[in-house]
Design an enzyme around this catalytic site. Structure first.
Site, PDB file in Angstrom:
ATOM      1  N   ASP A  26       0.819  -0.995  -0.167  1.00 11.28           N
ATOM      2  CA  ASP A  26       0.117  -0.031   0.073  1.00 11.28           C
ATOM      3  C   ASP A  26       0.830   1.160   0.103  1.00 11.28           C
ATOM      4  OD1 ASP A  26      -2.920   0.762   1.425  1.00 11.28           O
ATOM      5  OD2 ASP A  26      -1.749   2.336   1.003  1.00 11.28           O
ATOM      6  N   ASP A 121      -3.789   2.508  -5.339  1.00 11.56           N
ATOM      7  CA  ASP A 121      -2.350   2.262  -4.666  1.00 11.56           C
ATOM      8  C   ASP A 121      -2.258   0.993  -3.627  1.00 11.56           C
ATOM      9  OD1 ASP A 121      -3.921   2.904  -2.189  1.00 11.56           O
ATOM     10  OD2 ASP A 121      -2.225   3.983  -1.530  1.00 11.56           O
ATOM     11  N   GLU A 122      -2.970  -0.051  -3.994  1.00 17.79           N
ATOM     12  CA  GLU A 122      -2.779  -1.098  -2.956  1.00 17.79           C
ATOM     13  C   GLU A 122      -3.211  -2.433  -3.786  1.00 17.79           C
ATOM     14  OE1 GLU A 122      -5.845  -1.952   0.691  1.00 17.79           O
ATOM     15  OE2 GLU A 122      -6.270  -0.234  -0.504  1.00 17.79           O
TER      16      GLU A 122
HETATM   17  P1  TTP Z   1      -5.162   5.104   1.352  1.00 21.81           P
HETATM   18  O1  TTP Z   1      -4.231   4.099   0.956  1.00 21.81           O
HETATM   19  O2  TTP Z   1      -6.277   4.565   2.110  1.00 21.81           O
HETATM   20  O3  TTP Z   1      -4.416   6.304   1.603  1.00 21.81           O
HETATM   21  P2  TTP Z   1      -3.123   6.761   1.687  1.00 21.81           P
HETATM   22  O4  TTP Z   1      -2.218   6.142   0.548  1.00 21.81           O
HETATM   23  O5  TTP Z   1      -3.397   8.208   1.363  1.00 21.81           O
HETATM   24  O6  TTP Z   1      -2.341   6.916   2.906  1.00 21.81           O
HETATM   25  P3  TTP Z   1      -1.585   5.995   3.822  1.00 21.81           P
HETATM   26  O7  TTP Z   1      -1.982   4.330   3.124  1.00 21.81           O
HETATM   27  O8  TTP Z   1      -0.365   6.079   3.814  1.00 21.81           O
HETATM   28  O9  TTP Z   1      -2.313   5.363   5.270  1.00 21.81           O
HETATM   29  O10 TTP Z   1      -5.808   5.597  -0.007  1.00 21.81           O
HETATM   30  C1  TTP Z   1      -5.109   5.610  -1.359  1.00 21.81           C
HETATM   31  C2  TTP Z   1      -5.528   6.875  -2.016  1.00 21.81           C
HETATM   32  O11 TTP Z   1      -7.055   6.828  -2.376  1.00 21.81           O
HETATM   33  C3  TTP Z   1      -5.491   8.212  -1.289  1.00 21.81           C
HETATM   34  O12 TTP Z   1      -3.961   8.726  -1.402  1.00 21.81           O
HETATM   35  C4  TTP Z   1      -6.516   9.009  -1.875  1.00 21.81           C
HETATM   36  C5  TTP Z   1      -7.684   8.139  -2.122  1.00 21.81           C
HETATM   37  N1  TTP Z   1      -8.394   8.161  -1.284  1.00 21.81           N
HETATM   38  C6  TTP Z   1      -9.539   8.940  -1.341  1.00 21.81           C
HETATM   39  O13 TTP Z   1     -10.086   9.588  -2.349  1.00 21.81           O
HETATM   40  N2  TTP Z   1     -10.643   8.935  -0.326  1.00 21.81           N
HETATM   41  C7  TTP Z   1     -10.578   8.098   0.757  1.00 21.81           C
HETATM   42  O14 TTP Z   1     -11.638   8.077   1.609  1.00 21.81           O
HETATM   43  C8  TTP Z   1      -9.528   7.422   0.976  1.00 21.81           C
HETATM   44  C9  TTP Z   1      -9.507   6.555   2.364  1.00 21.81           C
HETATM   45  C10 TTP Z   1      -8.584   7.502   0.019  1.00 21.81           C
HETATM   46 MG    MG Z   2      -1.970   4.108   0.760  1.00 22.08          MG
END
Ligand code: TTP
Ligand code: MG
Length: 385
Positions: A26, A121-122
């Site tokens: 992730d 992203d995951e």
């Molecule tokens: P995440 O992997 O949940 O968050 P992140 O990568 O920003 O942070 P981390 O993993 O380090 O905690 O989500 C990936 C992307 O998806 C995030 O950068 C933006 C988008 N996203 C949204 O648009 N709305 C949301 O509610 C969430 C959780 C994420």
């Molecule tokens: Mg993330």
């Protein structure tokens, strides 16, 4: 209190199966990190990607500098501004996020084609057998993290474990830029100590229901038998119990494309009356809309599922003019669909909302137009499950 219900005969995986090596990878603060990479003057600063602070928009994500102020995904942008007045607000630019995502996914495929993308992203990877013949899941994870950083200048975090559930939880524990390895011998202990909120699928409502029953960690599920858990949480109760026993044999499904995105909740006490129903619908709509945005998805059809106290289940769906992920539009449609069931007269034990007919959000502004009223119900049905 009831005695433990652990029944080894019910285990999902055959005892002789060798442990799998599953990774969950992730990206860290993904959208914000891409912005900081591309605009070096933003590095080290609180960057907030999402809606403008004077709109009704929400935060997509925040850099770790901004998270110190309490800013997080799905928070209204206006509230983020109050928490972090010096925050730098940036509108999302999906094209650049998608380009970075493509490189990352291409790196995954250098190691294995057993890649299940969850969002931009995951992903889950099954590296038990891998193209490089690397014996250790940890080494594969570290090699991937190194490649990702070299080729995108972005960091990611990884969880390494014998199951998807444990790998996913693990990847979150040492963010940013961290790796957590849970070997097979440590899974039971790790899961027992896990707060229930860490279980994917347990949101604030179910968490409250768990706490009301003295269930704080996954280990607490083991004090109740499946029948009791099912009476409290519906079918998901059995799922929780299996996870709590460390049983998760779900395979990594390569290249699976999402066909739908939905959430549902079984209530500790049946809901009666519109106010109670509407309160839950609002929570579900908010969570589903955030999830759709996270996965950069738009949906063309809204579905609702209503299970009554007598276990009859009604489903209704409705197609909209423009694909959307908008919370308000979703809520409007969901309210009408639920009203078209027997919800006004029968107590409800479960509510679900979902989107189907999904498409990728290419970054054009989402429609916030009201739903097309000309197709009141594309399909509807009742089943007896
Ligand atoms: P995440 O992997 O949940 O968050 P992140 O990568 O920003 O942070 P981390 O993993 O380090 O905690 O989500 C990936 C992307 O998806 C995030 O950068 C933006 C988008 N996203 C949204 O648009 N709305 C949301 O509610 C969430 C959780 C994420
Ligand atoms: Mg993330």
């Amino acid at each position: 209190m009831e005695s433990g219900s652990s029944d080894p005969a019910r285990s999902d995986s055959a005892p002789s199966d060798p442990p799998r090596r599953i990774l969950h990878v992730d990206m860290d603060a993904f959208y914000a990190s891409v912005e900081q990479r591309d605009r070096p003057e933003l590095r080290g600063l609180p960057v907030i990607v999402g809606g403008s602070p004077d709109s009704r928009g929400v935060v997509c994500t925040a850099s770790y500098e901004a998270r110190k102020f309490g800013v997080h995904s799905a928070l209204p942008a206006s509230q983020a501004k109050r928490l972090c007045p010096e925050g730098i607000f940036i509108r999302p630019d999906f094209e650049r996020y998608k380009a970075a995502s493509r490189i990352v996914h291409e790196i995954f495929h250098r190691y294995t084609d057993q890649v299940e993308p969850l969002s931009l992203d995951e992903a889950f990877l099954d590296v038990t057998e891998n193209k490089r013949g690397i014996e250790s899941g940890t080494w594969v994870a570290e090699a991937i993290r190194k490649d990702v950083f070299q080729e995108t200048q972005l960091t990611c975090s990884a969880g390494v474990a014998p199951s998807k559930f444990v790998a996913k939880v693990a990847s979150d524990l040492r963010k940013p830029n961290g790796i957590v390895v849970i070997p097979p011998s440590k899974v039971a202990e790790f899961v027992r100590a896990l707060p229930v909120r860490k279980v994917p699928g347990i949101g604030p409502v179910t968490e409250r229901a768990c706490k009301d029953r003295g269930i704080h960690t996954c280990g607490d599920f083991l004090r109740y038998n499946d029948a009791t858990l099912t009476s409290w949480f519906g079918r998901t109760g059995r799922h929780f119990a299996r996870l709590a026993r460390g049983e998760d044999n779900r395979p990594v499904v390569a290249g699976s494309e999402r066909k739908s995105c939905s959430i549902e909740d079984t209530f500790p006490r049946d809901l009666s009356g519109w106010d109670a129903i509407d309160e839950q619908l609002q929570l579900l709509a908010r969570e589903l809309s955030a999830r759709m945005q996270r996965h950069a998805l738009l949906g063309k059809t809204v579905t609702v599922k209503v299970r009554f106290s007598d276990f009859r289940t009604a489903t209704r769906s409705r197609t909209v003019t423009e694909p959307t992920a908008d919370e308000g539009a979703l809520l409007t449609a969901a309210r009408e669909l639920v009203r078209s069931t027997d919800a006004m007269t029968l107590p409800i034990r479960l509510l679900g909302v979902g989107f189907t007919h999904l498409s990728a959000d290419n970054g054009q502004r989402q429609s916030t137009l009201p739903f097309d009223g000309t197709i009141p119900s594309l399909s509807s049905g009742t089943d007896d499950r």
